[in-house]
Design a protein around this motif. Sequence first.
Motif, PDB file in Angstrom:
ATOM      1  N   TYR A  96      -2.027   0.960  -4.759  1.00  0.00           N
ATOM      2  CA  TYR A  96      -1.070   0.050  -4.297  1.00  0.00           C
ATOM      3  C   TYR A  96      -0.223  -0.142  -5.422  1.00  0.00           C
ATOM      4  N   ASP A 103      -5.976  -9.286   0.688  1.00  0.00           N
ATOM      5  CA  ASP A 103      -4.841  -9.396   1.572  1.00  0.00           C
ATOM      6  C   ASP A 103      -4.458 -10.783   1.994  1.00  0.00           C
ATOM      7  N   ASP A 126       0.850  -1.080   0.070  1.00  0.00           N
ATOM      8  CA  ASP A 126      -0.057  -0.059   0.037  1.00  0.00           C
ATOM      9  C   ASP A 126       0.778   1.193   0.003  1.00  0.00           C
ATOM     10  N   VAL A 146       0.877  -5.945   1.605  1.00  0.00           N
ATOM     11  CA  VAL A 146      -0.386  -6.411   1.625  1.00  0.00           C
ATOM     12  C   VAL A 146      -0.768  -7.749   1.300  1.00  0.00           C
ATOM     13  N   VAL A 190      -9.330  -5.588   0.583  1.00  0.00           N
ATOM     14  CA  VAL A 190      -8.542  -4.057   1.027  1.00  0.00           C
ATOM     15  C   VAL A 190      -9.367  -3.000   0.467  1.00  0.00           C
ATOM     16  N   SER A 235       1.451   3.411   2.227  1.00  0.00           N
ATOM     17  CA  SER A 235       2.640   3.534   3.376  1.00  0.00           C
ATOM     18  C   SER A 235       3.695   2.864   3.478  1.00  0.00           C
ATOM     19  N   GLY A 250      -7.987   2.472  -3.389  1.00  0.00           N
ATOM     20  CA  GLY A 250      -6.644   3.085  -3.321  1.00  0.00           C
ATOM     21  C   GLY A 250      -5.647   3.000  -4.216  1.00  0.00           C
TER      22      GLY A 250
END
Length: 636
Positions: free
Chosen positions: A617, A606, A579, A585, A612, A581, A615
């Motif tokens: 990835y 995941d 992800d 995942v 998940v 951050s 967003g």
Amino acid sequence: MYPVRENFAHQNTISWDFPPPVNAAAADPGGEILEIFSLPAVFALFSRAASVFVVLLLAFFMVQAAGAQELLPKINVAGQVIPGVEKETKKSNQSQVVWYQGYWWGIFSESNSGHWFIYRYENNTWSANATTGITNGSEADAHVDEASGKMYVLVSTNAKRVSRLSYSGGNWVLDSGFPKVVDIDASSNDPACITRAMDGDLFVFWVRSGNLKGLHSTDQGVTWTIPFTITSSVGSAITDAIAFRYVGNDYIGLMVGEGDGPKRFFFRRLSDSADPTISSNWVAETLPLIPSLDGDDHVNMVRDSNHNLYAIGKKGDNNSFYLFKRRSNDGVWSWFDIDPDYGTRPALAIDEANNSLVILGTVRKSGELDKIQYTVLDKDNLQDVIGMEPWKPALEDGVHEFSEVTVSYQILGNSSNLMVCGERDSSPGEVWYNLLDLSDIALPVFMAFFNATTDAERVNLEWGTHSEVNNWEWIILRREGEQGEFRELARLPGSGTTNFFSRYSYTDEWVEPETVYYYRLANVDFDGTIHYYPELVKSSLAPISTFALYPTYPNPFNAQTTIRFEIGEAARVQLDIFDVSGRRVRRLFAGSLQPGSYNYIWDGRDERNEGVASGVYFLNFSAGNYFRAEKMVLSK
């Protein structure tokens, strides 16, 4: 008459056995040659000539017919006409067929009178059962209250009436005081819909002059409110609505698809305990962000037994569909791309017995006639549908256009099967129907990966599936080069119906060193239906000189995305999803691979097999000393 010798099987020619020709002078030097032209001889000669002419004429037509038969394309016919019914099934937010008490019922306008009747389907025949009391008008919608045995019929354009009928002894009977005139200003382009809440209240919805409007009845349609506005600044739009339950409360769900203006899809819900005439009581839910969202005034919505909602709408920028799902446990929406060559007028049906969602619409290949077709998805594992292979005809005759599908909003099963009705564009227009056997409609296999590797003289294929339904066998297809045709290479047994992971392999030994081969798969259902899969793998005995990671497809994605790469030599390969951050995942693969072409699929889950969030990835791909990263967007 001389005997005829037929030789159609080889040359399509005809020859005759005549007596040997007569040399008249040699036969009768004494001058008796004219005897062959005596009157009886002339008649005989003409008789013979006429016989030969008839045979030649028959032979000509037989040969022409045989040639024409070879030239004519094979015409497939699905469905048949409902006699005496006008071409009137319009946009698919409306249900003109319902299932009740072991029968299919249709709401159709009679050709000779324009009156709207309830028809019953019994012993493969439709027949008029009861009048709705509504004359003329267009755009019908129906809802049946199965508990009380009431049917509500709305004809929203021109007639502006609602009828109520009661079921008694196998027949529908028009209730006293009906039909009721209702204050609806819906247009034929954007007709109204009718539905019933869990508490028994009735609702009618439509869009006109920039306003999303409604009517409400608390006494089974006897009296109605004046039209109330739910929201304004709405373009020309179609509405569809259905009752559902969410976190212990009962609601009406209202889906809207705009054909102009903002061209959005949007959703409102109203609690059964709230006053519908107060616009603030209609709670707006956020649909998933769709890249280049461009809606159109085509929308249809259904509910399953777990109160999940499913809605489908046509894209405004091309002839394909958006499929939406709203989960009942948390109210989260997701979307999927349904993209045939050409599609319009979509509709949905729920097959609870087989855990399926049936997608229908006017769907065809480019350049062909419009026809009503359908495809089927596992409603708990929805995914994108790209291309024409998964679609099957429901209504077609090979000569005319078919459109305006209508199906039931109800939760269906094998006892009811699925009644499909639609219009055939002809003169005069007709309504056709087809009863689809839900037990024979198989779900597609959910593919996990498909890979190709090589050794000295062979190409080794390997693939896996997450689940399978009615999978009798696999077909392996191969083509040579970029532009060749795919030809069947081999068949392998499938795994039937299973929710467990299945792995397959096949070795192709009929390969040439300097040729590039492309492979694809198809599977065969128990009823013989063939499903083709778009995933391809490429391989060649010539060594792959490079390592390559190709762009994932689709991207952005919803249900799943395919990861494709090639490696030029044996190497340890690792596929990881991270992800934004930097947290890992999912590890899709880690291990040693031989040179070849590989496809892996990420389904947005995941390591714990949980979905998940939407967003950005990142896919990290490493093979030996080769490393590449690819950005992916998950949009639910």
